[in-house]
Design a protein around this motif. Structure first.
Motif, PDB file in Angstrom:
ATOM      1  N   THR A  60       1.263  -8.492  -1.569  1.00  0.00           N
ATOM      2  CA  THR A  60       0.051  -7.944  -0.919  1.00  0.00           C
ATOM      3  C   THR A  60      -1.430  -8.649  -0.814  1.00  0.00           C
TER       4      THR A  60
ATOM      5  N   ILE B 189      -3.753   1.569   3.210  1.00  0.00           N
ATOM      6  CA  ILE B 189      -2.403   1.457   3.606  1.00  0.00           C
ATOM      7  C   ILE B 189      -1.291   1.363   2.667  1.00  0.00           C
ATOM      8  N   LEU B 190      -1.438   0.661   1.450  1.00  0.00           N
ATOM      9  CA  LEU B 190      -0.634   1.001   0.332  1.00  0.00           C
ATOM     10  C   LEU B 190      -0.057   2.135  -0.059  1.00  0.00           C
ATOM     11  N   ASN B 191      -1.310   3.052  -0.363  1.00  0.00           N
ATOM     12  CA  ASN B 191      -1.183   4.470  -0.702  1.00  0.00           C
ATOM     13  C   ASN B 191      -0.034   5.286   0.432  1.00  0.00           C
ATOM     14  N   LEU B 192      -0.272   4.826   1.582  1.00  0.00           N
ATOM     15  CA  LEU B 192       0.463   5.754   2.574  1.00  0.00           C
ATOM     16  C   LEU B 192       1.830   5.163   2.479  1.00  0.00           C
ATOM     17  N   LEU B 193       1.932   3.758   2.055  1.00  0.00           N
ATOM     18  CA  LEU B 193       3.544   3.347   2.154  1.00  0.00           C
ATOM     19  C   LEU B 193       4.091   4.011   0.850  1.00  0.00           C
ATOM     20  N   PHE B 194       3.355   4.523  -0.144  1.00  0.00           N
ATOM     21  CA  PHE B 194       4.123   4.873  -1.377  1.00  0.00           C
ATOM     22  C   PHE B 194       4.332   6.337  -1.172  1.00  0.00           C
TER      23      PHE B 194
END
Lengths: 569, 84
Positions: free
Chosen positions: A395, A563-568
């Protein structure tokens, strides 16, 4: 009296400086390792004289920040020691002649004298002295040869005031002198030179670059983890823990003082990461978790710096770096940033334009995690699985590339082309490596460890006063919704301003999922630089630059974390 | 030995040698190259060049210098070639 050490980049001025003053400054085998001046003192007869290590410059017509510093310094010296690389007399003498047109008395230290002889270069010292009309002393600074003679020659320093020449006249004069004083016998290419060529060619050089970088990453990780498992943990669990438990009993097992000193101990066992007292986390985090990484990273970096490989790496990554508005040499400040952002950002002075310096400094402060934070990422995120660590690094790499690409588009101006001298490969001297490692490790203990202890103390005090709740409530909406982190993580993020390693340590007891830890690590790395980095950013790119850099940082952190949060999810 | 054509440092083959004839471009750039020893009359050897218009490395008086593709394209040298 004030003496200046002046010369081309990478001729060994800093080594001469260390020899004369006994002050150890960091020196490396690449041009531009000294970006600001350093002062030290030396006894000359009965007098105490000040010596200044001036950044290297090829001419007195400056082309970058470090060279401007050099030119400004020149007016302030009473004597000049012009350090000249004997293996490269012609190029070095150009600056020498420029200096001789001024009126400061000067002596010449003909350094790397041993290498010149090995290379079959013979220099007639008497003829050279006659041509320059100042004392010329052959030296080998790394071994100390000639240093005594150099000091003894200082009173004989002369200012012959050569006539002012134009550039081409000066080169003619240089050619004339070199023709008279130097004889070069034929020599064969050595294995080091063959390796030098291979590490610059596209295919072999690319493979070497990948191997070197991967080797460092893997080597540093295994060496550090080994040190932690075999030395640090047994030491803390076996020797230190019983002592701390005794202190805990002495303090009555509870209360404010107990919690400040020992922290939160439940059930008679100590969790050194989570208990958060001065004697527990305050020492365990910097010494057992971070120090092994500092030690092994700086050992690897020192070897890399002194071997002469870094400028070659700069050539290999130049094309890629142009995509993000920088040229290849910016890889050197970036590599330094992986140890600590502060020297990394200072090293951006070797870059030519303000635009480049802004981009490089901003990218380092946002996307390059320092060794302390990396140690904690390996320790805490790594415990959940290696793939999460890789995710954090991937990332940050992506952020570095995308952000650089965007900054290149947003900022006016162009990126100058690469133009650097590539030093010969040298086998690093063990003494120099050990000295450099010691300087950096001592820096960590003197500057970082007290700050960690201070951070632990302040956090505990503020927490017991309930001050954090107000801050947490204020920021919680953004942190919990956009980033998906628990409300208490706000406090950890705030502590990141003091020390990022302590901050990540504070996330340990929060029962976060692996995904949340990844988001937390990335946000900590990107979000607000620690106070030391903040100060150096202000100094290097100015208040307006810092304001813009901070804006970029906040936006980039929220977007990336979101974005990372949405991916998780 | 027969004197070859004028080529730029960017065009020279790896390992090829030549003598710099002229350097085009702004004075500032010429000065910087000159300070590093790249100027008319100097013998150079091309060491390597990178993919995708990356930097060219040339050796002058035993010293290696990396120059960007644009600069390398403005350094003109007369190369040494063996007669056919």
């Amino acid at each position: 009296m004030k003496i200046l050490l002046v010369g081309n980049p990478n001729v060994g001025k800093s080594v001469v400086f260390s020899r004369l003053t006994g002050v150890h400054v960091l020196s490396s085998n690449y041009p531009g390792s000294t970006v600001s001046y350093t002062n030290g003192f030396m006894k000359l007869g009965a007098e105490q004289v000040e010596i200044t290590d001036v950044p290297g410059t090829y001419t007195l017509d400056p082309t970058c920040e470090a060279e401007k510093v050099a030119l400004e310094m020149l007016g302030q010296g009473d004597r000049i020691i012009n350090v000249v690389d004997a293996t490269n007399l012609e190029r070095n003498l150009y600056l020498t002649l420029q200096l001789l047109e001024r009126d400061t008395p000067m002596v010449v230290a003909l350094n790397v004298w041993d290498d010149a002889r090995h290379h079959g270069i013979l220099i007639d010292l008497e003829k050279l002295e006659a041509a320059l009309r100042v004392p010329v002393i052959p030296t080998v600074a790394v071994s100390g040869e000639g240093m005594k003679q150099l000091v003894e020659a200082l009173p004989r320093a002369a200012a012959p005031r050569h006539p002012a020449r134009t550039t081409s006249e000066r080169w003619m004069a240089v050619g004339d002198i070199v023709g008279r004083v130097q004889k070069v016998s034929h020599r064969h290419h050595t294995w080091k030179e063959r390796l030098a060529d291979a590490s610059l060619r596209p295919v072999s050089g690319g493979l070497i670059a990948v191997a070197v970088l991967a080797g460092i990453f893997i080597g540093v990780r295994y060496a550090s983890e080994g040190l932690i498992d075999r030395v640090m943990n047994p030491l803390f669990q076996g020797v230190w823990a019983p002592l701390v438990l005794r202190v805990s009993r002495m303090l009555g097992g509870g209360g404010l003082l107990h919690d400040l000193v020992v922290g939160n101990i439940t059930g008679g066992t100590i969790n050194f990461v989570e208990s958060f007292g001065l004697l527990t986390s305050g020492l365990y985090v910097p010494i057992a978790m971070v120090f092994p990484y500092i030690l092994s990273f700086y050992l690897a970096l020192g070897l890399l710096e002194d071997s002469g490989y870094l400028p070659r790496l700069a050539v290999m990554v130049d094309t890629l770096m142009h995509r993000i508005g920088l040229h290849g040499y910016a890889i050197i400040p970036t590599m330094l940033g992986f140890g600590c952002n502060v020297p990394g950002i200072m090293a951006t002075r070797v870059l030519e334009s303000r635009r480049e310096r802004f981009i490089a400094a901003t990218l380092i402060s946002i996307a390059i995690p320092c060794a302390s934070l990396q140690a904690m990422i390996f320790g805490l995120v790594g415990a959940r699985g290696g793939r999460y660590v890789l995710l954090v690094y991937a990332t940050l790499l992506l952020v570095w590339l995308v952000l650089g690409f965007v900054l290149r588009r947003l900022m006016r101006g162009f990126t100058p082309e690469l133009l650097i001298e590539i030093p010969p490969y040298r086998l690093p001297s063990l003494r120099a490596i050990a000295q450099k490692l010691w300087t950096r490790v001592r820096g960590f203990f003197v500057e970082a460890v007290p700050l960690v202890l201070g951070a632990v103390l302040v956090v505990n005090l503020l927490q017991s006063l309930g001050l954090f709740d107000a801050v947490a409530d204020f920021c919680a909406p953004v942190v919990t919704t956009v980033l998906g982190l628990p409300r208490e993580a706000v406090i950890a993020l705030a502590v990141g301003f003091l020390r990022k390693d302590v901050a990540l340590g504070m996330m340990a007891p929060l029962d976060m999922t692996a995904g949340q830890l990844v988001v937390g690590s990335v946000v900590l790395a990107m979000f607000f630089p620690c106070i030391a980095t903040f100060a150096v950013l202000l100094k290097e790119i100015g208040p307006r630059g810092l304001a813009r850099s901070t804006g970029v940082m906040l936006a980039a952190t929220l977007v990336t974390g979101g974005i990372l949060n949405l991916l998780f999810d | 030995m027969q004197e070859g054509d004028l080529v730029t440092a960017a065009e020279m083959a790896d390992g090829q040698q030549g003598v710099v004839v002229r350097v085009d471009g702004e004075q500032m750039m010429q000065d910087r190259l000159e300070a590093l020893g790249i100027r008319p009359g100097r013998k150079i050897r091309k060491v390597s060049s990178a993919f995708m218009k990356g930097p060219t490395v040339i050796e002058v008086e035993g010293c290696s210098i990396a120059v960007g593709f644009g600069m390398a394209s403005r350094i003109f040298a007369k190369t040494e070639q063996t007669a056919p």
